[in-house]
Design an enzyme around this catalytic site. Structure first.
Site, PDB file in Angstrom:
ATOM      1  N   HIS A 226      -7.326  -4.309  -1.032  1.00 29.81           N
ATOM      2  CA  HIS A 226      -6.727  -5.614  -1.308  1.00 29.81           C
ATOM      3  C   HIS A 226      -7.424  -6.295  -2.478  1.00 29.81           C
ATOM      4  O   HIS A 226      -7.205  -7.478  -2.727  1.00 29.81           O
ATOM      5  CB  HIS A 226      -6.828  -6.523  -0.074  1.00 29.81           C
ATOM      6  CG  HIS A 226      -6.310  -5.916   1.179  1.00 29.81           C
ATOM      7  ND1 HIS A 226      -7.136  -5.280   2.087  1.00 29.81           N
ATOM      8  CD2 HIS A 226      -5.064  -5.839   1.676  1.00 29.81           C
ATOM      9  CE1 HIS A 226      -6.405  -4.832   3.092  1.00 29.81           C
ATOM     10  NE2 HIS A 226      -5.148  -5.149   2.863  1.00 29.81           N
TER      11      HIS A 226
ATOM     12  N   HIS B  51       0.820  -1.213   0.000  1.00 29.63           N
ATOM     13  CA  HIS B  51       0.000   0.000   0.000  1.00 29.63           C
ATOM     14  C   HIS B  51       0.859   1.271   0.000  1.00 29.63           C
ATOM     15  O   HIS B  51       0.368   2.354   0.319  1.00 29.63           O
ATOM     16  CB  HIS B  51      -0.914   0.022   1.225  1.00 29.63           C
ATOM     17  CG  HIS B  51      -1.781  -1.180   1.363  1.00 29.63           C
ATOM     18  ND1 HIS B  51      -2.653  -1.585   0.369  1.00 29.63           N
ATOM     19  CD2 HIS B  51      -1.911  -2.091   2.361  1.00 29.63           C
ATOM     20  CE1 HIS B  51      -3.283  -2.679   0.758  1.00 29.63           C
ATOM     21  NE2 HIS B  51      -2.849  -3.010   1.954  1.00 29.63           N
TER      22      HIS B  51
END
Length: 330
Positions: free
Chosen positions: A218, A56
């Site tokens: 995700h 991320h």
């Protein structure tokens, strides 16, 4: 899929070694997976620790530095860090003023930070926690009970970090962090799936002519799939979804965030559409941030985060910050 890596098993360690080489202002413990600002602990300041799965970036390690996080704990790709990392980070940044854990609402993160808080308190470190759960797309997902934590994490870490830098006490820093989360909402859109190094192929099936509305960071499913839409149509859908959940009373901070593979040319065009929709709805914009900040590896797409602010929160947002991923005023 071609990737700029050695082997999948060392991706996170290799990235941490590279981060250490690029940012001598940070102490990067590659073996124990902890990133700490080099001058920690800072006397009289609350320490702020966050973390989550790798993939991320720049969240969270790229937000370590003056005016933001004191330390970050990266896990494996899309996998929570473990409690030992969090306790090590808390011990490294605790000046005696206590430590705030900023936790995105994913089951693994929540459980491990809860356990770490208990262990740290047994070592005499005062801990407070704030849970970030800003995503309006879905109530429960593959990894979450309740709403997912996404783009508002940046707002929480920046504004709480500014409060800590001023020497505000732990209970006040935690209260400010919770206020930011409560006043924030996000909505994300995927134009393509992401590819994890371990899998080497897309993590979910998204046909070329379709997009996923409300996707998680995700690749978790969103509200629905549709045929590809224009930037303006996506902005209409995303902003309306946010405003249905949070009718704004105050001006807002706007984050137009890339998911990792969307170029700035597209993000700035999308930002123009987001501003158009907000203007049509009579929503005043105080500040705007555009770029790749809370990403999902190589996913193409974007998310919108709005945070209602008052004069005090805006003052803390504007306060100086100096991290690899966010900096101004220093």
């Amino acid at each position: 899929m071609k990737m700029l890596i050695n082997v999948a098993e060392t991706v996170v360690a290799d990235a941490l070694r590279g981060m250490a080489a690029a940012h001598p202002e940070l102490t990067v413990d590659v073996e124990n997976r902890v990133i700490v600002r080099r001058d920690a602990p800072v006397a009289g300041q609350v320490g702020i620790v966050s973390g989550g799965g790798a993939g991320h970036e720049p969240l969270h390690g790229g937000f370590v530095g003056p005016g933001m996080l004191s330390a970050a704990c990266p896990g494996e790709v899309f996998t929570s860090p473990v409690p030992d990392q969090m306790v090590r980070a808390a011990a490294a940044v605790d000046s005696g003023a206590g430590v705030l854990f900023v936790v995105k609402n994913y089951t693994g993160d929540v459980l491990n930070f809860d356990m770490a808080a208990e262990l740290a308190e047994e070592e005499g470190i005062q801990i407070a926690k704030v849970l970030v759960n800003d995503d309006v797309a879905v109530t429960d997902s593959l990894y979450t009970a309740g709403r997912r934590g996404t783009g508002a994490t940046l707002f929480v870490e920046k504004i709480a970090g500014a409060a800590a830098a001023e020497g505000q006490p732990l209970d006040q820093v935690a209260a400010i962090a919770r206020q930011v989360n409560e006043n924030s909402r996000s909505f994300g859109v995927a134009l393509s799936a992401c590819t994890t190094p371990a899998k080497g192929s897309p993590t979910f099936d998204l046909p070329p002519g379709e997009l996923e509305l409300g996707v998680g960071i995700h690749g978790e499913p969103g509200r629905e799939r549709r045929a590809m839409m224009t930037s303006g149509e996506i902005a209409d859908f995303a902003v309306h979804a946010i405003l249905e959940d949070m009718p704004p009373r105050n001006p807002v901070l706007v984050l137009v965030n890339g998911m990792g593979a969307t170029p700035l040319l597209e993000l700035y065009g999308f930002n123009a559409e987001v501003h158009r929709v907000l203007a049509e709805r009579g929503v005043a914009v105080a500040r705007t941030l555009v770029g790749n900040y809370v990403t999902s590896l190589d996913m193409a797409g974007a998310s919108v985060t709005l945070c209602q602010i008052d004069e005090e929160l805006l003052r803390l947002w504007d306060a100086p910050v100096k991290t690899p991923g966010l900096r101004w005023g220093m």
